[in-house]
Write an enzyme that holds these catalytic residues in place. Sequence first.
Site, PDB file in Angstrom:
ATOM      1  N   THR A   1       8.820   5.133  -6.108  1.00 31.14           N
ATOM      2  CA  THR A   1       7.574   4.384  -5.912  1.00 31.14           C
ATOM      3  C   THR A   1       6.408   5.323  -5.660  1.00 31.14           C
ATOM      4  O   THR A   1       5.330   5.192  -6.262  1.00 31.14           O
ATOM      5  CB  THR A   1       7.730   3.420  -4.728  1.00 31.14           C
ATOM      6  OG1 THR A   1       8.857   2.578  -4.955  1.00 31.14           O
ATOM      7  CG2 THR A   1       6.491   2.559  -4.562  1.00 31.14           C
ATOM      8  N   THR A   2       6.605   6.300  -4.765  1.00 29.91           N
ATOM      9  CA  THR A   2       5.538   7.241  -4.419  1.00 29.91           C
ATOM     10  C   THR A   2       5.178   8.129  -5.599  1.00 29.91           C
ATOM     11  O   THR A   2       4.063   8.658  -5.672  1.00 29.91           O
ATOM     12  CB  THR A   2       5.960   8.093  -3.209  1.00 29.91           C
ATOM     13  OG1 THR A   2       6.435   7.230  -2.178  1.00 29.91           O
ATOM     14  CG2 THR A   2       4.817   8.927  -2.670  1.00 29.91           C
TER      15      THR A   2
ATOM     16  N   TYR B   1      10.345  -8.807  -9.780  1.00 29.99           N
ATOM     17  CA  TYR B   1       9.579  -9.817 -10.529  1.00 29.99           C
ATOM     18  C   TYR B   1      10.460 -10.975 -10.995  1.00 29.99           C
ATOM     19  O   TYR B   1      10.130 -12.138 -10.788  1.00 29.99           O
ATOM     20  CB  TYR B   1       8.823  -9.211 -11.723  1.00 29.99           C
ATOM     21  CG  TYR B   1       7.894 -10.203 -12.391  1.00 29.99           C
ATOM     22  CD1 TYR B   1       6.664 -10.513 -11.822  1.00 29.99           C
ATOM     23  CD2 TYR B   1       8.262 -10.854 -13.560  1.00 29.99           C
ATOM     24  CE1 TYR B   1       5.820 -11.448 -12.410  1.00 29.99           C
ATOM     25  CE2 TYR B   1       7.433 -11.787 -14.155  1.00 29.99           C
ATOM     26  CZ  TYR B   1       6.215 -12.087 -13.579  1.00 29.99           C
ATOM     27  OH  TYR B   1       5.388 -13.013 -14.159  1.00 29.99           O
TER      28      TYR B   1
ATOM     29  N   TYR C   1      18.420   0.784  -3.504  1.00 37.10           N
ATOM     30  CA  TYR C   1      17.097   0.877  -2.880  1.00 37.10           C
ATOM     31  C   TYR C   1      16.617  -0.533  -2.603  1.00 37.10           C
ATOM     32  O   TYR C   1      16.214  -1.255  -3.520  1.00 37.10           O
ATOM     33  CB  TYR C   1      16.149   1.635  -3.817  1.00 37.10           C
ATOM     34  CG  TYR C   1      14.720   1.801  -3.353  1.00 37.10           C
ATOM     35  CD1 TYR C   1      14.332   1.579  -2.033  1.00 37.10           C
ATOM     36  CD2 TYR C   1      13.737   2.206  -4.250  1.00 37.10           C
ATOM     37  CE1 TYR C   1      13.024   1.741  -1.621  1.00 37.10           C
ATOM     38  CE2 TYR C   1      12.413   2.382  -3.856  1.00 37.10           C
ATOM     39  CZ  TYR C   1      12.067   2.145  -2.546  1.00 37.10           C
ATOM     40  OH  TYR C   1      10.753   2.301  -2.145  1.00 37.10           O
TER      41      TYR C   1
ATOM     42  N   ARG D   1       8.192  -4.836  -2.028  1.00 39.21           N
ATOM     43  CA  ARG D   1       7.687  -4.535  -3.368  1.00 39.21           C
ATOM     44  C   ARG D   1       8.414  -5.335  -4.451  1.00 39.21           C
ATOM     45  O   ARG D   1       7.800  -5.746  -5.435  1.00 39.21           O
ATOM     46  CB  ARG D   1       7.831  -3.034  -3.657  1.00 39.21           C
ATOM     47  CG  ARG D   1       6.841  -2.172  -2.890  1.00 39.21           C
ATOM     48  CD  ARG D   1       6.936  -0.716  -3.316  1.00 39.21           C
ATOM     49  NE  ARG D   1       5.973   0.114  -2.613  1.00 39.21           N
ATOM     50  CZ  ARG D   1       4.728   0.335  -3.008  1.00 39.21           C
ATOM     51  NH1 ARG D   1       4.276  -0.242  -4.102  1.00 39.21           N
ATOM     52  NH2 ARG D   1       3.928   1.122  -2.310  1.00 39.21           N
TER      53      ARG D   1
ATOM     54  N   LYS E   1      19.002   3.326   0.278  1.00 37.62           N
ATOM     55  CA  LYS E   1      17.708   3.579   0.903  1.00 37.62           C
ATOM     56  C   LYS E   1      17.219   2.234   1.392  1.00 37.62           C
ATOM     57  O   LYS E   1      16.927   1.333   0.595  1.00 37.62           O
ATOM     58  CB  LYS E   1      16.713   4.180  -0.090  1.00 37.62           C
ATOM     59  CG  LYS E   1      15.304   4.319   0.481  1.00 37.62           C
ATOM     60  CD  LYS E   1      14.300   4.792  -0.562  1.00 37.62           C
ATOM     61  CE  LYS E   1      12.889   4.839   0.024  1.00 37.62           C
ATOM     62  NZ  LYS E   1      11.880   5.272  -0.975  1.00 37.62           N
TER      63      LYS E   1
ATOM     64  N   ILE F   1      14.562   8.971   2.906  1.00 39.26           N
ATOM     65  CA  ILE F   1      13.819   9.232   1.675  1.00 39.26           C
ATOM     66  C   ILE F   1      12.373   8.958   2.026  1.00 39.26           C
ATOM     67  O   ILE F   1      11.957   7.824   2.207  1.00 39.26           O
ATOM     68  CB  ILE F   1      14.333   8.374   0.521  1.00 39.26           C
ATOM     69  CG1 ILE F   1      15.777   8.786   0.188  1.00 39.26           C
ATOM     70  CG2 ILE F   1      13.436   8.546  -0.712  1.00 39.26           C
ATOM     71  CD1 ILE F   1      16.403   8.033  -0.966  1.00 39.26           C
TER      72      ILE F   1
END
Length: 294
Positions: free
Chosen positions: A44-45, A107, A133, A138, A162, A204
Site C-alpha cells: 500500500t505504501t 471492492y 494481509y 482499505r 500482517k 511491516i
Amino acid sequence: MFSGSIPALVTPFGPDGAFVESAYRDFIEWQIAEGSSGLVPCGTTGEAATLSADEHYTAVRVCVEQAKGRVPVIAGAGSNDTRVAMQNIQAAKDAGADAALMVPPYYNRPNQEGIFRHFEAVANSCDLPIVLYNVPGRTVTDMAVETIARIAKAFPSVVGIKDATGIIQRASAQRIACGPDFCQLSGNDDMALAFNASGGVGCISVTANVAPRLCAEFQAACADEDYTLALDLQDRLFGLHTALFTDASPGPVKYALSVLKSAWPMALRLPMTPPGEASRAAVDAGLRTAGLIQ
C-alpha cells in the site's frame, strides 16, 4: 520465517511520474544498512494501486536483486481479481521473492467462503509462501479469525499475517486459532508494542521508511523482552507514527523522506497528493521528537 522491522517500501517517482530505479536501489541499500530485517515492495505504501503490471513486476525484481539475499523480500501481490492475484504471485516467485503479501479481494466484498476460495486458488497455483494481509479499513473485507485459521490449516504455504485491523486482541485470538508458529506481524506501527507482547514477532512498517534504525532497535528490544527499552523507543517514535497518518498515506511519508533525503525523487502519483501544511508541521515535529532532525 519473518520477524523484526520490515518496511513497506515507498516507490520513488520522478517529477514526470516515472519509477526511478536508481533511487529505489539506493533506498533499499540504506534500509538494509540501517538494520531492517526484511523488505516489502509494492504494498500500500508503495502506491501499488497506481503501478502498471510491468512496473509492479520490475519493482519486485529490482528489490530482490538489490537485497541479494541479505534480507527476505515479501512482495506485494494481492488483487481483487483471483486470476490476477495468481499471476502476481507467480511473477513474485519468478523474480526470486521469498514470499508474497496478499490482501483478500477488495471492492468485490466477498463473504468468508469467497475469501477462503480466493486463497485456495492462489495457494494451489503457486507454492511461494504467503503472508495474509488483513486491512479492512482499505479493503472493506475483514478476514474473520476463523477464516484465517481455516486458510492457514488448509494450505501450508500460508505462513503468517500482517494484521492491520487495529484490533489488538486479534493477535491473541489468531495465536490461539492458528498456533504459536503462525507468524504474526503488526500492520500498525503505533500498536506494535502491544501486538508483540501478545505474540507478534515484528511489524511491516510505514515508519521504518523514515526511521529504519530506530524501528529495528525497537523490534530487537521486543524480541529480547526488554520492554523498558522498547517503551522508551515507543515514546520516541510515537509522534512520528501518528504524524505519518495525518494526511493520506504515503504523502506524509514521502514528505518526511524529502526532509531527510532531499536528493531522492519522492513525487506522488495521482490520485495521491502532497500533505497539507498541518500534516507537514506534524511530521516535522515527529522527526524532531525522534531525534532525526534538529
